[in-house]
Design an enzyme around this catalytic site. Structure first.
Site, short mmCIF file in Angstrom:
data_model
loop_
_atom_site.label_atom_id
_atom_site.label_comp_id
_atom_site.label_asym_id
_atom_site.label_seq_id
_atom_site.Cartn_x
_atom_site.Cartn_y
_atom_site.Cartn_z
CE1 TYR A 140 4.23 -3.94 -4.45
CE2 TYR A 140 5.73 -2.09 -4.56
CZ TYR A 140 4.69 -2.88 -4.15
OH TYR A 140 4.14 -2.32 -2.99
CE LYS A 162 -5.63 -16.04 -0.45
NZ LYS A 162 -6.60 -16.26 0.57
CG ASP A 193 -6.29 -14.86 3.99
OD1 ASP A 193 -5.24 -15.79 4.05
OD2 ASP A 193 -7.37 -15.50 3.49
CG ASP A 213 3.91 -2.15 0.42
OD1 ASP A 213 4.63 -1.32 1.00
OD2 ASP A 213 2.95 -1.64 -0.18
CG ASP A 217 2.55 0.28 5.88
OD1 ASP A 217 3.68 0.35 5.52
OD2 ASP A 217 1.62 1.26 5.66
C1 IPM Z 1 7.69 0.86 0.87
C2 IPM Z 1 6.51 1.88 -0.20
C3 IPM Z 1 6.78 1.63 -1.32
C4 IPM Z 1 6.53 0.19 -1.79
C5 IPM Z 1 6.09 2.73 -2.48
C6 IPM Z 1 6.46 3.84 -1.98
C7 IPM Z 1 6.36 2.05 -3.70
O1 IPM Z 1 5.20 1.55 0.31
O2 IPM Z 1 8.68 0.76 0.66
O3 IPM Z 1 6.95 0.29 1.77
O4 IPM Z 1 5.12 -0.11 -2.06
O5 IPM Z 1 7.53 -0.60 -1.84
MG MG Z 2 5.05 0.34 2.00
#
Ligand code: IPM
Ligand code: MG
Length: 358
Positions: free
Chosen positions: A134, A183, A214, A238, A242
């Site tokens: 990032y 990785k 992975d 990140d 999810d």
């Molecule tokens: C998160 C979000 C952020 C990230 C985005 C909005 C930049 O997806 O906090 O998980 O990737 O850190």
């Molecule tokens: Mg995110």
């Protein structure tokens, strides 16, 4: 980490865009009620960031907002589409991102996995938040082959070591297992495994288990109960977190804390602006609220944190659901405002709950 019981706390709320303002307002209403019940005061200042800030102040990351945050006990953040958030994280060196993933007994059937696969699931993702892909050199260019773009992944060893120490300490206070996402078969110059193992000599009773990211992603959807603490760099963390949303039933449930070395923090849901439902009044406020629970825990206001967790658990037990969680006919679908009203009622009923394991 600092934990300081005070009689009064100052928050900066940054609602942002999309569903951000809805879930922040809902969470603040609940926080105020819990503050009343537990006998501490809460003052709230509002800050602008992202698109709204760009519109009103000409920059996505305004100095006014930084100044406000400087003096706060915590920042409660909604969501932004683009701009401001990464700068905010970096400005305050919020390198520790804690993402607890715990299933609620009443929501097991809501998970993407069979209930027995997620029963009592309780894992913690520790994500490095201010470096890696990032924040590496990036840009666009042109050469003889055409136009191109690039983002580079760059980690100082010390950046890996400091987040490793946090994750090791968390694992020590939990079940003693630290899985390190890496990785190294493709990216050998960023040696997470070796650096974490070197730091681990100072942490008794923690088993460090490196895992290719992975494979880790696959293991998370095959058998998530095998994990305790997962340490990951910025990008991998990140993506992996999810998956947590699918495991617990909705991304709308998960909150996170982003902390610096001093224990100062930014508290936000892990979801984004959700433009498809923004303004409809149906967003799940629990992601942001659970981030606020982490803020209360960070402050040492454990009773207040437990109150919210218990109230939430009871409400879900009674079958109330925002639309993202609604699966069965007998469940009662409610909008954000009703969900908040019901939570406020539940809050006054005192019940102990198990704190989020961070
Ligand atoms: C998160 C979000 C952020 C990230 C985005 C909005 C930049 O997806 O906090 O998980 O990737 O850190
Ligand atoms: Mg995110």
């Amino acid at each position: 980490m600092v934990s300081s019981n005070k009689s009064s706390y100052g928050i900066v709320a940054i609602p942002g865009e999309g569903i951000g303002p809805e879930v922040v307002e809902a969470s603040l209403t609940i926080l105020q009620q819990v503050a009343n019940l537990e006998g501490f005061a809460l003052t709230v200042d509002y800050g602008l960031l992202g698109g709204v800030a760009l519109e009103q102040l000409g920059t996505a990351f305004p100095p006014e907002t930084i100044n406000l945050c400087q003096n706060a006990d915590g920042i409660v953040f909604g969501a932004v589409n683009q701009g401001g958030l990464l700068e905010l994280r970096q400005h305050f060196d919020f390198f520790i991102n804690l993402r607890p993933i715990r299933t609620d007994q009443s929501l097991l059937h809501t998970s993407s996995l069979r209930p027995e696969k997620v029963q009592d699931l309780d894992l913690l993702i520790v994500r490095e938040l201010v470096s890696g892909l990032y924040f590496g050199a990036a840009g666009r260019g042109t050469d003889e082959k055409g136009e191109y773009g690039y983002h580079t992944k760059h980690y100082y060893d010390r950046e890996i070591r400091r987040i490793a120490r946090v994750a090791l300490e968390k694992a020590q206070h939990r079940r003693g297992l630290l899985t390190v996402a890496h990785k190294e078969n493709a990216l050998p110059h960023i040696p997470w495994t070796k650096l974490v193992q070197e730091e681990a000599v100072n942490y008794d009773n923690v088993t460090v288990s490196p895992m290719l990211v992975d494979n880790l992603a696959m293991q998370l959807v095959l058998n998530p109960q095998q994990f305790d603490v997962i340490l990951a760099g910025n990008m991998f963390g990140d993506i992996l977190s999810d998956i947590g949303g699918a495991l617990v039933g909705s991304l709308g449930l998960l909150g996170s804390a982003s902390l610096n070395e001093q224990g100062f923090g930014l508290y936000e849901a892990i979801h984004g602006t959700a433009p498809d439902i923004a303004g409809k009044g149906i967003a799940n406020p629990l992601g942001t609220l659970n981030a606020c629970v982490l803020m209360l825990q960070q402050w040492g206001e454990n009773k207040a944190a437990q109150r919210i967790l218990k109230a939430q658990q009871r409400l879900l037990e009674k079958g109330y659901r925002t639309p993202d969680l609604h699966r069965k006919q007998e469940e009662i679908k409610v909008n954000t405002a009703t969900f908040v009203d019901l939570l406020l009622e539940e809050l006054s009923l005192e019940q102990p709950a198990k704190l989020l394991g961070v």
